[in-house]
Motif scaffolding. Structure first.
Motif, PDB file in Angstrom:
ATOM      1  N   ARG A  73       0.807  -1.213   0.000  1.00  0.00           N
ATOM      2  CA  ARG A  73       0.000   0.000   0.000  1.00  0.00           C
ATOM      3  C   ARG A  73       0.841   1.265   0.000  1.00  0.00           C
ATOM      4  O   ARG A  73       0.303   2.368   0.069  1.00  0.00           O
ATOM      5  N   GLY A  74       2.161   1.133  -0.054  1.00  0.00           N
ATOM      6  CA  GLY A  74       3.033   2.289  -0.135  1.00  0.00           C
ATOM      7  C   GLY A  74       3.538   2.813   1.183  1.00  0.00           C
ATOM      8  O   GLY A  74       4.183   3.860   1.226  1.00  0.00           O
ATOM      9  N   LYS A  75       3.310   2.092   2.279  1.00  0.00           N
ATOM     10  CA  LYS A  75       3.776   2.546   3.575  1.00  0.00           C
ATOM     11  C   LYS A  75       5.265   2.252   3.721  1.00  0.00           C
ATOM     12  O   LYS A  75       5.742   1.197   3.333  1.00  0.00           O
ATOM     13  N   LEU A  76       6.005   3.204   4.305  1.00  0.00           N
ATOM     14  CA  LEU A  76       7.455   3.103   4.404  1.00  0.00           C
ATOM     15  C   LEU A  76       7.858   2.495   5.744  1.00  0.00           C
ATOM     16  O   LEU A  76       7.355   2.877   6.801  1.00  0.00           O
ATOM     17  N   PHE A  77       8.799   1.552   5.684  1.00  0.00           N
ATOM     18  CA  PHE A  77       9.451   0.984   6.865  1.00  0.00           C
ATOM     19  C   PHE A  77      10.957   1.046   6.609  1.00  0.00           C
ATOM     20  O   PHE A  77      11.434   0.679   5.527  1.00  0.00           O
ATOM     21  N   GLU A  78      11.718   1.526   7.603  1.00  0.00           N
ATOM     22  CA  GLU A  78      13.147   1.673   7.402  1.00  0.00           C
ATOM     23  C   GLU A  78      13.913   1.375   8.679  1.00  0.00           C
ATOM     24  O   GLU A  78      13.373   1.461   9.784  1.00  0.00           O
ATOM     25  N   PHE A  79      15.169   1.023   8.489  1.00  0.00           N
ATOM     26  CA  PHE A  79      16.082   0.815   9.610  1.00  0.00           C
ATOM     27  C   PHE A  79      17.475   1.251   9.172  1.00  0.00           C
ATOM     28  O   PHE A  79      17.877   1.029   8.033  1.00  0.00           O
ATOM     29  N   SER A  80      18.217   1.880  10.044  1.00  0.00           N
ATOM     30  CA  SER A  80      19.599   2.258   9.761  1.00  0.00           C
ATOM     31  C   SER A  80      20.387   2.225  11.056  1.00  0.00           C
ATOM     32  O   SER A  80      19.883   2.602  12.114  1.00  0.00           O
ATOM     33  N   SER A  81      21.621   1.743  10.954  1.00  0.00           N
ATOM     34  CA  SER A  81      22.477   1.680  12.130  1.00  0.00           C
ATOM     35  C   SER A  81      22.995   3.050  12.523  1.00  0.00           C
ATOM     36  O   SER A  81      23.399   3.258  13.665  1.00  0.00           O
ATOM     37  N   SER A  82      23.002   4.005  11.581  1.00  0.00           N
ATOM     38  CA  SER A  82      23.370   5.394  11.845  1.00  0.00           C
ATOM     39  C   SER A  82      22.411   6.263  11.042  1.00  0.00           C
ATOM     40  O   SER A  82      21.295   5.837  10.754  1.00  0.00           O
ATOM     41  N   SER A  83      22.832   7.450  10.650  1.00  0.00           N
ATOM     42  CA  SER A  83      21.970   8.316   9.855  1.00  0.00           C
ATOM     43  C   SER A  83      21.767   7.691   8.478  1.00  0.00           C
ATOM     44  O   SER A  83      22.734   7.395   7.761  1.00  0.00           O
ATOM     45  N   ILE A  84      20.503   7.485   8.136  1.00  0.00           N
ATOM     46  CA  ILE A  84      20.224   6.850   6.848  1.00  0.00           C
ATOM     47  C   ILE A  84      20.624   7.751   5.688  1.00  0.00           C
ATOM     48  O   ILE A  84      21.045   7.269   4.621  1.00  0.00           O
ATOM     49  N   ASN A  85      20.550   9.077   5.861  1.00  0.00           N
ATOM     50  CA  ASN A  85      20.956   9.992   4.787  1.00  0.00           C
ATOM     51  C   ASN A  85      22.458   9.882   4.522  1.00  0.00           C
ATOM     52  O   ASN A  85      22.894   9.901   3.363  1.00  0.00           O
ATOM     53  N   LYS A  86      23.254   9.764   5.596  1.00  0.00           N
ATOM     54  CA  LYS A  86      24.696   9.632   5.409  1.00  0.00           C
ATOM     55  C   LYS A  86      25.037   8.312   4.714  1.00  0.00           C
ATOM     56  O   LYS A  86      25.930   8.254   3.876  1.00  0.00           O
ATOM     57  N   ILE A  87      24.315   7.249   5.064  1.00  0.00           N
ATOM     58  CA  ILE A  87      24.567   5.960   4.418  1.00  0.00           C
ATOM     59  C   ILE A  87      24.213   6.017   2.934  1.00  0.00           C
ATOM     60  O   ILE A  87      24.929   5.491   2.084  1.00  0.00           O
ATOM     61  N   ILE A  88      23.095   6.699   2.607  1.00  0.00           N
ATOM     62  CA  ILE A  88      22.695   6.821   1.200  1.00  0.00           C
ATOM     63  C   ILE A  88      23.706   7.652   0.427  1.00  0.00           C
ATOM     64  O   ILE A  88      24.072   7.329  -0.716  1.00  0.00           O
ATOM     65  N   GLU A  89      24.199   8.763   1.029  1.00  0.00           N
ATOM     66  CA  GLU A  89      25.209   9.577   0.367  1.00  0.00           C
ATOM     67  C   GLU A  89      26.493   8.778   0.135  1.00  0.00           C
ATOM     68  O   GLU A  89      27.131   8.893  -0.918  1.00  0.00           O
ATOM     69  N   ARG A  90      26.862   7.968   1.123  1.00  0.00           N
ATOM     70  CA  ARG A  90      28.056   7.132   0.968  1.00  0.00           C
ATOM     71  C   ARG A  90      27.866   6.121  -0.159  1.00  0.00           C
ATOM     72  O   ARG A  90      28.778   5.868  -0.953  1.00  0.00           O
ATOM     73  N   TYR A  91      26.660   5.559  -0.234  1.00  0.00           N
ATOM     74  CA  TYR A  91      26.382   4.596  -1.308  1.00  0.00           C
ATOM     75  C   TYR A  91      26.444   5.269  -2.677  1.00  0.00           C
ATOM     76  O   TYR A  91      27.015   4.732  -3.627  1.00  0.00           O
TER      77      TYR A  91
END
Length: 214
Positions: free
Chosen positions: A51-69
């Motif tokens: 249905r489009g609902k978001l679930f997320e988990f990150s060991s640190s800041s998820i934005n920093k992990i995405i930028e690193r990726y």
């Protein structure tokens, strides 16, 4: 009780599909947490439900992990396409063949311009001379064709102008122009032109007789 093997296909029943999603989502989030704690790894997990609902988990800041990726995915070791060795060899062969063809064309061009003839044999010089004569003949043929077409267009324009002139004289009540007399004996004018055929030595002159109309 032994559990049966789960078939990897979409669950048709909506209620069962929702229950399975909730259980496996929780298990996946748990595994991601355990991986980050036990192995000291940076983990980011993003899940969207049907249905489009978001679930997320990150060991640190998820934005920093995405930028690193994103920075790692743009590196030359990942984004650069690996070219197979056979393709590289084929490209090199094509480059070498093309360079040889260009070199041959350049050499032929220089010879046709009269350059670098010291290394040519008598047969090669004769072949070059024949090619030049053929080229000159083709040029003359095309020039004559253009001249004839131009003359035909001028004659057609003359005919149209004469017809228009006759109509205007008729409207103005003037007598029509007399038809030009047929050509009788036209004086001969001698014109000298330079010989253009290929030969060794200074150019000769020849006399051509043309009919010119006064």
């Amino acid at each position: 009780m032994v559990r049966g093997k789960t078939q990897m296909k979409r669950i048709e029943n909506a209620a069962s599909r929702q229950v399975t999603f909730s259980k496996r989502r929780s298990g996946l989030l748990k595994k991601a947490f355990e991986l980050s704690v036990l192995c000291d790894a940076e983990v980011a997990l993003i899940i969207f439900s049907p249905r489009g609902k978001l679930f997320e988990f990150s060991s640190s800041s998820i934005n920093k992990i995405i930028e690193r990726y994103q920075s790692k995915s743009k590196g030359p070791g990942i984004s650069k396409r690996v070219v197979p060795e056979n393709e590289q060899n084929h490209s090199k062969e094509e480059t070498v063949d093309m360079a040889k063809k260009i070199e041959l064309l350049e050499a032929s061009k220089r010879k046709l311009l009269g350059e670098c003839l010291d290394s040519c044999s008598t047969e090669e010089l004769q072949q070059i001379e024949n090619e030049l004569e053929q080229s000159l003949s083709n040029i003359r043929t095309q020039k004559n064709h253009l001249f004839k077409g131009h003359i035909q267009r001028l004659k057609e324009q003359e005919r149209i102008l004469l017809e228009e002139n006759g109509k205007l004289r008729e409207k103005c009540g003037l007598p029509p122009l007399l038809a030009p007399a047929k050509q009788q004996s036209l004086p001969v004018v001698e014109i000298s032109e330079v010989e253009t055929e290929l030969f060794i030595g200074p150019p000769e002159r020849r006399t051509v007789r043309y009919l010119s109309e006064k």
